[in-house]
Scaffold this motif. Structure first.
Motif, mmCIF file in Angstrom:
data_model
loop_
_atom_site.group_PDB
_atom_site.id
_atom_site.type_symbol
_atom_site.label_atom_id
_atom_site.label_comp_id
_atom_site.label_asym_id
_atom_site.label_seq_id
_atom_site.Cartn_x
_atom_site.Cartn_y
_atom_site.Cartn_z
ATOM 1 N N ALA A 35 -28.562 15.414 71.559
ATOM 2 C CA ALA A 35 -27.781 16.697 71.818
ATOM 3 C C ALA A 35 -28.332 17.882 72.571
ATOM 4 O O ALA A 35 -27.856 18.433 73.766
ATOM 5 C CB ALA A 35 -26.694 17.382 70.811
ATOM 6 N N PRO B 268 -20.681 23.451 80.705
ATOM 7 C CA PRO B 268 -19.698 22.758 80.769
ATOM 8 C C PRO B 268 -19.600 22.375 79.280
ATOM 9 O O PRO B 268 -20.582 22.358 78.351
ATOM 10 C CB PRO B 268 -19.961 21.407 81.518
ATOM 11 C CG PRO B 268 -21.285 21.875 82.314
ATOM 12 C CD PRO B 268 -21.897 22.795 81.575
ATOM 13 N N SER B 269 -18.369 21.962 78.879
ATOM 14 C CA SER B 269 -17.928 21.610 77.622
ATOM 15 C C SER B 269 -18.718 20.071 77.283
ATOM 16 O O SER B 269 -19.205 19.162 78.171
ATOM 17 C CB SER B 269 -16.436 20.997 77.453
ATOM 18 O OG SER B 269 -16.132 20.425 76.417
ATOM 19 N N GLY B 270 -19.276 20.229 76.213
ATOM 20 C CA GLY B 270 -20.409 18.927 75.655
ATOM 21 C C GLY B 270 -21.699 19.402 76.190
ATOM 22 O O GLY B 270 -22.937 18.339 75.869
ATOM 23 N N ALA B 271 -22.073 20.423 76.772
ATOM 24 C CA ALA B 271 -23.440 20.793 77.188
ATOM 25 C C ALA B 271 -24.259 21.158 75.957
ATOM 26 O O ALA B 271 -25.786 20.741 76.306
ATOM 27 C CB ALA B 271 -23.423 22.041 78.220
ATOM 28 N N LYS C 187 -23.856 23.977 73.649
ATOM 29 C CA LYS C 187 -23.818 25.257 73.317
ATOM 30 C C LYS C 187 -23.644 25.481 71.899
ATOM 31 O O LYS C 187 -24.403 25.919 71.052
ATOM 32 C CB LYS C 187 -22.995 25.920 74.262
ATOM 33 C CG LYS C 187 -22.812 25.784 75.690
ATOM 34 C CD LYS C 187 -21.720 26.585 76.386
ATOM 35 C CE LYS C 187 -20.470 26.073 76.164
ATOM 36 N NZ LYS C 187 -20.216 24.780 76.771
ATOM 37 N N THR D 265 -24.149 23.347 69.479
ATOM 38 C CA THR D 265 -25.345 22.655 68.778
ATOM 39 C C THR D 265 -26.555 23.518 68.831
ATOM 40 O O THR D 265 -27.292 23.824 67.732
ATOM 41 C CB THR D 265 -25.560 21.456 69.541
ATOM 42 O OG1 THR D 265 -24.386 20.565 69.730
ATOM 43 C CG2 THR D 265 -26.730 20.494 68.876
HETATM 44 N N1 LIG Z 1 -22.843 15.961 64.623
HETATM 45 C C1 LIG Z 1 -22.791 15.589 65.912
HETATM 46 N N2 LIG Z 1 -23.225 14.183 65.951
HETATM 47 C C2 LIG Z 1 -23.075 13.495 67.007
HETATM 48 N N3 LIG Z 1 -23.030 14.100 68.388
HETATM 49 C C3 LIG Z 1 -22.786 15.507 68.469
HETATM 50 C C4 LIG Z 1 -22.282 16.120 67.180
HETATM 51 N N4 LIG Z 1 -22.033 17.424 67.314
HETATM 52 C C5 LIG Z 1 -22.052 17.313 68.642
HETATM 53 N N5 LIG Z 1 -22.228 16.323 69.368
HETATM 54 C C6 LIG Z 1 -22.505 15.937 70.738
HETATM 55 O O1 LIG Z 1 -23.343 16.751 71.290
HETATM 56 C C7 LIG Z 1 -22.910 17.195 72.588
HETATM 57 C C8 LIG Z 1 -22.975 18.649 72.541
HETATM 58 O O2 LIG Z 1 -21.823 19.281 71.814
HETATM 59 P P1 LIG Z 1 -21.537 20.692 71.550
HETATM 60 O O3 LIG Z 1 -20.450 20.746 70.575
HETATM 61 O O4 LIG Z 1 -23.023 21.435 71.377
HETATM 62 O O5 LIG Z 1 -21.182 21.234 73.127
HETATM 63 P P2 LIG Z 1 -20.508 22.419 73.681
HETATM 64 O O6 LIG Z 1 -21.404 22.906 74.688
HETATM 65 O O7 LIG Z 1 -20.463 23.606 72.536
HETATM 66 O O8 LIG Z 1 -19.032 22.049 74.191
HETATM 67 P P3 LIG Z 1 -17.863 23.091 74.269
HETATM 68 O O9 LIG Z 1 -17.732 24.034 75.273
HETATM 69 O O10 LIG Z 1 -16.681 22.053 74.382
HETATM 70 O O11 LIG Z 1 -17.564 23.754 72.778
HETATM 71 C C9 LIG Z 1 -21.622 16.678 72.765
HETATM 72 O O12 LIG Z 1 -21.911 15.381 73.724
HETATM 73 C C10 LIG Z 1 -21.117 16.307 71.561
HETATM 74 O O13 LIG Z 1 -20.378 15.187 71.402
#
Ligand SMILES: Nc1ncnc2c1ncn2[C@@H]1O[C@H](COP(=O)(O)OP(=O)(O)OP(=O)(O)O)[C@@H](O)[C@H]1O
Ligand SMILES: [Mg+2]
Length: 238
Positions: free
Chosen positions: A2, A21-24, A26, A28
Motif C-alpha cells: 500500500a 486520490p482515493s486509494g493512494a 493516505k 494507511t
Molecule cells: N488492510 C488492508 N489490506 C490490504 N490492502 C489494503 C488494506 N487497507 C488498505 N488497503 C489498500 O491500500 C490502498 C490504500 O488504501 P488507503 O485506505 O490508505 O487509501 P486512501 O488514500 O486513504 O483512500 P480514501 O481517500 O478513499 O480514504 C488501497 O488500494 C486499499 O485497497
C-alpha cells in the motif's frame, strides 16, 4: 504494497496535509503513526526514538485522533468527553466544546451534556460528530494531532465552524491531516501529494499547483469548497 519508499520528516508544530486520490494510501500512512499497523520495512521515529521502542500506551497518549467518521459510545455526551480526560470538569468540557464550535448545539438539546448519543441515541450530524471529536481531542490536549477530514460537502456556516474549530485544534501542535477541504490544505505548512502509495511531491500550495499535474487536478475538481470562498482563499494564498 500500500506504501513504498515513504520518506517524510514532520517538524514540531508543523501542520502537514496529506492529499491524493482515493486509494493512494493516505489512511494507511496515517495509521502507521499510532502503530495501528507497522511497516514491513523501514522505521518511524518520534523525536529520534524508534516508535517500536515505546510502549503503545506512551506512544498513543501523545496523539489525538479525529477520524473521518468519529465513534461515540452509547452514553451521554458528558461521559464520552470524560473518557478523553477523566479529570476534566464540566467547565473544561464547555470550554473545549466552545472552541470546537459545538457547545451551542449541545446546550440547545433538552438534556444538554446529559444527552445520550451513539447507536440508538441522539443522532448527531456528520459535521456535529466531527466537531465533538475535535472537542474530545482538545480535552485530551495531545502534542500530536492526527486528523482524517470528512469528505461530505458542508454548507457555508458549518464549513466556517469546522474551519474555526480546526484552527484552535492545530494551534501549537504537530498535525498530520488527511485534507479534503481547500481551507485545510491552504492552511498547512506543507502539502504531501500521495499517488499509488508513493510520495509524488511535497511543497506549498502554489508551487504544487504550478508543478504537479495530479495536485492541480485535485485542486480543480476534488477539494470540497464553495466557489466564493475558493476564490477568496486562493487570492489570499497568492
Ligand atoms: N488492510 C488492508 N489490506 C490490504 N490492502 C489494503 C488494506 N487497507 C488498505 N488497503 C489498500 O491500500 C490502498 C490504500 O488504501 P488507503 O485506505 O490508505 O487509501 P486512501 O488514500 O486513504 O483512500 P480514501 O481517500 O478513499 O480514504 C488501497 O488500494 C486499499 O485497497
Ligand atoms: Mg482514507
Amino acid at each position: 504494497m500500500a506504501l513504498r519508499e515513504i520518506n517524510l520528516m514532520v517538524e514540531p508544530g508543523e501542520t502537514v496535509a496529506l492529499v491524493g486520490p482515493s486509494g493512494a494510501g493516505k489512511t494507511t500512512l496515517l495509521n502507521l503513526i499510532p502503530r495501528f499497523s507497522d511497516p514491513l520495512s523501514g522505521r518511524l521515529l518520534l523525536d529520534g526514538t524508534d516508535t517500536k521502542a515505546l510502549s503503545l500506551r506512551s506512544l498513543r497518549s501523545q496523539m489525538g485522533l479525529v477520524p473521518q467518521d468519529p465513534f461515540f459510545f452509547h452514553d451521554t455526551i458528558y461521559n464520552n468527553l470524560l473518557l478523553a480526560n477523566p479529570s476534566a470538569t464540566q467547565e473544561d468540557m464547555e470550554a473545549a466544546c466552545q472552541a470546537a464550535q459545538i457547545h451551542d448545539t449541545i446546550a440547545a438539546l433538552p438534556q444538554g451534556y446529559q444527552t445520550t448519543v451513539g447507536e440508538r441515541g441522539y443522532r448527531l450530524s456528520g459535521g456535529e460528530r466531527q466537531r465533538l471529536a475535535i472537542a474530545r481531542v482538545l480535552l485530551q490536549s495531545p502534542r500530536i494531532v492526527l486528523l482524517d477530514e470528512a469528505t461530505s460537502a458542508l454548507d457555508t456556516v458549518v464549513e466556517r465552524k469546522i474551519q474555526d474549530a480546526l484552527a484552535v485544534l492545530l494551534q501549537g501542535r504537530t498535525a498530520i491531516v488527511i485534507a479534503h477541504r481547500l481551507s485545510t490544505v491552504l492552511s498547512a505548512d506543507k502539502i504531501v501529494v500521495l499517488e499509488k502509495g508513493r510520495i509524488a511531491a511535497i511543497g506549498p500550495h502554489q508551487t504544487l499547483v504550478e508543478t504537479n499535474p495530479l495536485y492541480r487536478q485535485l485542486y480543480e475538481t476534488q477539494f470540497e469548497t464553495h466557489m466564493v470562498e475558493q476564490m477568496e482563499q486562493s487570492e489570499s494564498a497568492l
